[in-house]
Motif scaffolding. Sequence first.
Motif, PDB file in Angstrom:
ATOM      1  N   UNK A   1      -3.826   1.932   6.073  1.00 42.70           N
ATOM      2  CA  UNK A   1      -5.150   2.338   5.526  1.00 42.70           C
ATOM      3  C   UNK A   1      -5.600   3.676   6.184  1.00 42.70           C
ATOM      4  N   UNK A   2      -5.650   3.470   7.395  1.00 40.82           N
ATOM      5  CA  UNK A   2      -6.014   4.681   8.318  1.00 40.82           C
ATOM      6  C   UNK A   2      -5.359   5.776   7.890  1.00 40.82           C
ATOM      7  N   UNK A   3      -4.142   5.899   7.437  1.00 37.08           N
ATOM      8  CA  UNK A   3      -3.083   7.256   6.993  1.00 37.08           C
ATOM      9  C   UNK A   3      -3.764   7.731   5.767  1.00 37.08           C
ATOM     10  N   UNK A   4      -4.159   6.498   4.797  1.00 39.97           N
ATOM     11  CA  UNK A   4      -4.699   6.723   3.438  1.00 39.97           C
ATOM     12  C   UNK A   4      -5.876   7.729   3.782  1.00 39.97           C
ATOM     13  N   UNK A   5      -6.658   7.166   4.373  1.00 38.22           N
ATOM     14  CA  UNK A   5      -7.975   8.055   4.489  1.00 38.22           C
ATOM     15  C   UNK A   5      -7.937   9.333   5.131  1.00 38.22           C
TER      16      UNK A   5
ATOM     17  N   UNK B   1       0.894  -1.123  -0.041  1.00 40.60           N
ATOM     18  CA  UNK B   1      -0.036  -0.022   0.080  1.00 40.60           C
ATOM     19  C   UNK B   1       0.921   1.241  -0.043  1.00 40.60           C
ATOM     20  N   UNK B   2       1.871   1.337   0.830  1.00 40.49           N
ATOM     21  CA  UNK B   2       2.659   2.623   1.073  1.00 40.49           C
ATOM     22  C   UNK B   2       3.578   2.801  -0.326  1.00 40.49           C
ATOM     23  N   UNK B   3       4.176   1.631  -0.758  1.00 42.11           N
ATOM     24  CA  UNK B   3       4.908   1.670  -1.825  1.00 42.11           C
ATOM     25  C   UNK B   3       3.990   2.189  -3.043  1.00 42.11           C
ATOM     26  N   UNK B   4       3.001   1.869  -3.131  1.00 37.54           N
ATOM     27  CA  UNK B   4       2.097   2.283  -4.345  1.00 37.54           C
ATOM     28  C   UNK B   4       1.678   3.818  -4.066  1.00 37.54           C
ATOM     29  N   UNK B   5       1.560   4.450  -2.905  1.00 36.97           N
ATOM     30  CA  UNK B   5       1.229   5.839  -2.689  1.00 36.97           C
ATOM     31  C   UNK B   5       2.397   6.392  -3.071  1.00 36.97           C
ATOM     32  N   UNK B   6       3.557   6.051  -2.672  1.00 35.38           N
ATOM     33  CA  UNK B   6       4.888   6.709  -3.227  1.00 35.38           C
ATOM     34  C   UNK B   6       5.040   7.126  -4.555  1.00 35.38           C
ATOM     35  N   UNK B   7       4.786   6.061  -5.207  1.00 30.55           N
ATOM     36  CA  UNK B   7       4.669   6.031  -6.832  1.00 30.55           C
ATOM     37  C   UNK B   7       3.600   7.090  -7.059  1.00 30.55           C
ATOM     38  N   UNK B   8       2.308   6.829  -6.797  1.00 28.80           N
ATOM     39  CA  UNK B   8       1.329   7.843  -6.835  1.00 28.80           C
ATOM     40  C   UNK B   8       1.683   9.161  -6.737  1.00 28.80           C
TER      41      UNK B   8
END
Length: 306
Positions: A138-142, A78-85
């Motif tokens: 997931x909480x940090x995502x939201x 999840x976190x790695x995907x967010x870095x790319x995004x």
Amino acid sequence: MQRVLQFSMVLTLAYVGATFFFGLRAHSLALISEAGHNVSDLLAIVLSFVAVYFQSRPATEQKTFGYQRAGVLAAFVNASTLVVLSVWIAIEAIERLSAPVAVQPKLMMIVALAGVVMNGTIATLLWRFSGDVNIRSTFLHMLGDTLSTAAVIVGGAAILFTGLTWIDPALSIIIAGMILWSSIGIVRETLNILLEGTPRNLQLGEVREAMAAVDGVLNVHDLHVWSLGSKSHALASHVTIAEMPMSECGNILTCINSALRERFHITHTTIQFETTGCETTHGCAAPPELETVGAHDHHHGHSHSH
């Protein structure tokens, strides 16, 4: 936890469709970037849901520690995907700064307001489970979504009153920075667990001192502490004691385990008693010579594979 994640998936999927559609209608990169961010959130929630299912499965002869790291792996992805995004959003925003596009600020604000309500609701529901690194990712995502959609509302109002279209890509860069900042911390924590590093909330020296303080313990070495999951830790160590019958060692072992459980919440331990010390390097048992590796599993015949 699973019901909360299921509810979050449905809400997030609906909001992704809305932000993407109205982002195109409003020509708003900030809104489209929110849609992309929420796609990653949807994947994050799905991964967390699957990980929670696997974490609840019992240990087997093939998976002797169970599936405790399923959630850690999900959090890392999840976190790695967010870095790319976040990098992609920043690049798109920089390009938009050089070629501004007219946006519809009122539509931006309406859709973003719905996002604040949705993301805020999901973040609130997930907060009480955030002790688990999988759920915390997931909480940090939201939470990040809640803040970034609030920023879109502010940006929409600023564009409405000033007519400055560069505010939209500038907001996107700020959103990307927030995503990157929250993600890097999760990547570091999950990598430490996957690489079996010492848990971040423990100091190895303090653990060694607590074990050495038990009556009957002469020396503690070859000490290893690692995380099985985000909240469960394991320990393996050599402990030197005086020569005594095996039947008399039980009290020492009980006291060591009690200290580890009460002070450090370590409940899974593998402790090897010795009556004489062994050669150590940096506090760990010295490895055997290369030519003897095939003949012996570990110094003193004790294997630390797990």
